[in-house]
Design a protein around this motif. Sequence first.
Motif, PDB file in Angstrom:
ATOM      1  N   PRO A 118       0.423  -0.849   0.095  1.00 18.97           N
ATOM      2  CA  PRO A 118       0.315   0.515   0.464  1.00 18.97           C
ATOM      3  C   PRO A 118       0.802   1.210  -0.216  1.00 18.97           C
ATOM      4  CG  PRO A 118       0.086  -0.905   2.279  1.00 18.97           C
ATOM      5  CD  PRO A 118       0.983  -1.701   1.064  1.00 18.97           C
ATOM      6  N   ALA A 119       0.420   2.183  -0.803  1.00 18.01           N
ATOM      7  CA  ALA A 119       0.819   3.428  -1.243  1.00 18.01           C
ATOM      8  C   ALA A 119       1.554   3.668   0.616  1.00 18.01           C
ATOM      9  CB  ALA A 119       0.036   4.719  -1.629  1.00 18.01           C
ATOM     10  N   VAL A 120       1.639   4.949   1.098  1.00 13.97           N
ATOM     11  CA  VAL A 120       2.306   5.733   2.308  1.00 13.97           C
ATOM     12  C   VAL A 120       1.856   6.798   1.563  1.00 13.97           C
ATOM     13  CG1 VAL A 120       3.283   6.366   3.799  1.00 13.97           C
ATOM     14  CG2 VAL A 120       4.003   3.624   3.087  1.00 13.97           C
ATOM     15  N   ALA A 121       1.221   7.560   2.619  1.00 12.62           N
ATOM     16  CA  ALA A 121       0.608   8.943   2.199  1.00 12.62           C
ATOM     17  C   ALA A 121       1.958   9.920   1.922  1.00 12.62           C
ATOM     18  CB  ALA A 121      -0.849   8.861   3.680  1.00 12.62           C
ATOM     19  N   LYS A 122       2.338  10.607   0.704  1.00 14.81           N
ATOM     20  CA  LYS A 122       2.854  12.003   1.189  1.00 14.81           C
ATOM     21  C   LYS A 122       2.522  12.739   1.929  1.00 14.81           C
ATOM     22  CE  LYS A 122       6.229  10.156  -2.607  1.00 14.81           C
ATOM     23  NZ  LYS A 122       6.869  11.423  -3.541  1.00 14.81           N
ATOM     24  N   PRO A 123       3.209  13.231   2.749  1.00 19.51           N
ATOM     25  CA  PRO A 123       3.211  14.752   3.443  1.00 19.51           C
ATOM     26  C   PRO A 123       2.823  15.574   1.914  1.00 19.51           C
ATOM     27  CG  PRO A 123       5.570  14.127   4.012  1.00 19.51           C
ATOM     28  CD  PRO A 123       4.785  12.962   3.011  1.00 19.51           C
ATOM     29  N   ALA A 124       2.410  16.678   2.446  1.00 14.22           N
ATOM     30  CA  ALA A 124       1.782  18.517   1.415  1.00 14.22           C
ATOM     31  C   ALA A 124       3.152  18.429   1.156  1.00 14.22           C
ATOM     32  CB  ALA A 124       1.473  19.001   1.709  1.00 14.22           C
ATOM     33  N   VAL A 125       4.178  18.438   1.947  1.00 13.71           N
ATOM     34  CA  VAL A 125       5.419  19.316   2.010  1.00 13.71           C
ATOM     35  C   VAL A 125       6.337  18.459   2.411  1.00 13.71           C
ATOM     36  CG1 VAL A 125       7.173  21.700   3.079  1.00 13.71           C
ATOM     37  CG2 VAL A 125       4.568  21.360   2.004  1.00 13.71           C
ATOM     38  N   SER A 126       7.634  17.897   1.381  1.00 12.62           N
ATOM     39  CA  SER A 126       8.933  16.767   2.373  1.00 12.62           C
ATOM     40  C   SER A 126       9.513  17.422   3.324  1.00 12.62           C
ATOM     41  CB  SER A 126       9.623  17.218   0.581  1.00 12.62           C
ATOM     42  OG  SER A 126      10.447  18.545   0.707  1.00 12.62           O
ATOM     43  N   ARG A 127       9.891  16.447   4.168  1.00 12.89           N
ATOM     44  CA  ARG A 127      10.593  16.923   5.004  1.00 12.89           C
ATOM     45  C   ARG A 127      12.138  17.816   5.061  1.00 12.89           C
ATOM     46  NH1 ARG A 127       9.010  17.265   9.861  1.00 12.89           N
ATOM     47  NH2 ARG A 127      10.647  17.099  11.448  1.00 12.89           N
ATOM     48  N   THR A 128      12.284  17.691   3.692  1.00 18.59           N
ATOM     49  CA  THR A 128      14.086  18.286   4.009  1.00 18.59           C
ATOM     50  C   THR A 128      13.355  20.019   3.810  1.00 18.59           C
ATOM     51  OG1 THR A 128      14.413  16.402   2.365  1.00 18.59           O
ATOM     52  CG2 THR A 128      15.820  18.702   1.897  1.00 18.59           C
ATOM     53  N   ALA A 129      12.411  19.814   2.723  1.00 16.64           N
ATOM     54  CA  ALA A 129      11.885  21.718   3.051  1.00 16.64           C
ATOM     55  C   ALA A 129      11.480  22.070   3.782  1.00 16.64           C
ATOM     56  CB  ALA A 129      10.649  21.104   1.928  1.00 16.64           C
ATOM     57  N   VAL A 130      10.615  21.144   5.037  1.00 17.57           N
ATOM     58  CA  VAL A 130      10.657  22.249   6.294  1.00 17.57           C
ATOM     59  C   VAL A 130      11.545  22.260   7.120  1.00 17.57           C
ATOM     60  CG1 VAL A 130       9.416  21.035   8.363  1.00 17.57           C
ATOM     61  CG2 VAL A 130       8.247  20.567   6.147  1.00 17.57           C
ATOM     62  N   ASN A 131      12.281  21.368   6.758  1.00 15.34           N
ATOM     63  CA  ASN A 131      14.225  21.469   7.339  1.00 15.34           C
ATOM     64  C   ASN A 131      14.658  22.873   6.760  1.00 15.34           C
ATOM     65  OD1 ASN A 131      13.512  19.030   9.774  1.00 15.34           O
ATOM     66  ND2 ASN A 131      14.818  17.635   7.460  1.00 15.34           N
ATOM     67  N   ILE A 132      14.867  22.735   6.171  1.00 18.42           N
ATOM     68  CA  ILE A 132      15.838  23.644   5.052  1.00 18.42           C
ATOM     69  C   ILE A 132      14.760  25.274   5.760  1.00 18.42           C
ATOM     70  CG2 ILE A 132      15.801  25.258   2.992  1.00 18.42           C
ATOM     71  CD1 ILE A 132      16.186  22.935   1.649  1.00 18.42           C
ATOM     72  N   ALA A 133      13.451  25.648   5.646  1.00 18.76           N
ATOM     73  CA  ALA A 133      12.932  26.542   6.484  1.00 18.76           C
ATOM     74  C   ALA A 133      12.888  26.631   7.862  1.00 18.76           C
ATOM     75  CB  ALA A 133      11.038  26.698   6.065  1.00 18.76           C
ATOM     76  N   LEU A 134      12.905  25.799   8.624  1.00 18.42           N
ATOM     77  CA  LEU A 134      13.330  25.842   9.975  1.00 18.42           C
ATOM     78  C   LEU A 134      14.433  26.328  10.196  1.00 18.42           C
ATOM     79  CD1 LEU A 134      10.964  22.625  11.866  1.00 18.42           C
ATOM     80  CD2 LEU A 134      10.681  25.298  11.461  1.00 18.42           C
ATOM     81  N   GLY A 135      15.675  25.580   9.416  1.00 18.94           N
ATOM     82  CA  GLY A 135      16.952  26.344   9.430  1.00 18.94           C
ATOM     83  C   GLY A 135      16.889  27.765   9.012  1.00 18.94           C
ATOM     84  N   GLY A 136      16.367  28.035   8.260  1.00 23.05           N
ATOM     85  CA  GLY A 136      16.396  29.630   7.951  1.00 23.05           C
ATOM     86  C   GLY A 136      15.719  30.913   9.057  1.00 23.05           C
ATOM     87  N   ILE A 137      14.247  30.369   9.348  1.00 17.84           N
ATOM     88  CA  ILE A 137      13.951  31.135  10.120  1.00 17.84           C
ATOM     89  C   ILE A 137      14.753  30.586  12.019  1.00 17.84           C
ATOM     90  CG2 ILE A 137      12.826  31.344  11.956  1.00 17.84           C
ATOM     91  CD1 ILE A 137      10.779  29.800  10.275  1.00 17.84           C
ATOM     92  N   GLY A 138      15.579  30.174  11.664  1.00 18.30           N
ATOM     93  CA  GLY A 138      16.615  30.164  13.544  1.00 18.30           C
ATOM     94  C   GLY A 138      18.002  30.837  12.805  1.00 18.30           C
TER      95      GLY A 138
END
Length: 156
Positions: free
Chosen positions: A69-89
């Motif tokens: 069964p296909a695993v539901a993909k999140p709307a935004v990739s985890r890498t993009a979230v990490n990059i955004a959090l790094g930029g905010i920090g």
Amino acid sequence: MNEPTPYGRPVAHEAAAVEIHHPTPLTPAQHTAPLVPVQPGTIPTVASVVLPDGRVVTGYAIEPNKPEPAVAKPAVSRTAVNIALGGIGFGAVCGGLVLLTTFIAALAALIHQLIILAAVIFGGWIAAQLFSASGHGGGTTVNIRKAIFKRNHFHG
């Protein structure tokens, strides 16, 4: 024969020795224990199929592979979230560093002004002591009775 090259240097053709390598066959692995067939956990069902020309083919039914069964993909990739959090920090840290350097500069200016204020107050106090009219004429009177000067040194 020597043939000229495009660069004008002759090329010598010499007979090169040819070395032939023969591969060595690998010996099959020797099993110390005899191979024992293992029965499957369940007995598969036998299926018979009648072909259009009347022949009957019998064999084990093979179940098709079921895809996982296909695993539901999140709307935004985890890498993009990490990059955004790094930029905010990083932005938060840069703002803090600007405030820190501003605070250090202001503290240095305050210390500088306090030193100047102390020098002005202390200098004013000294000036008031020197120029005050206390009856002596503005100085300290020292009575020297027997002053002896030998070789430009005072011996009292």
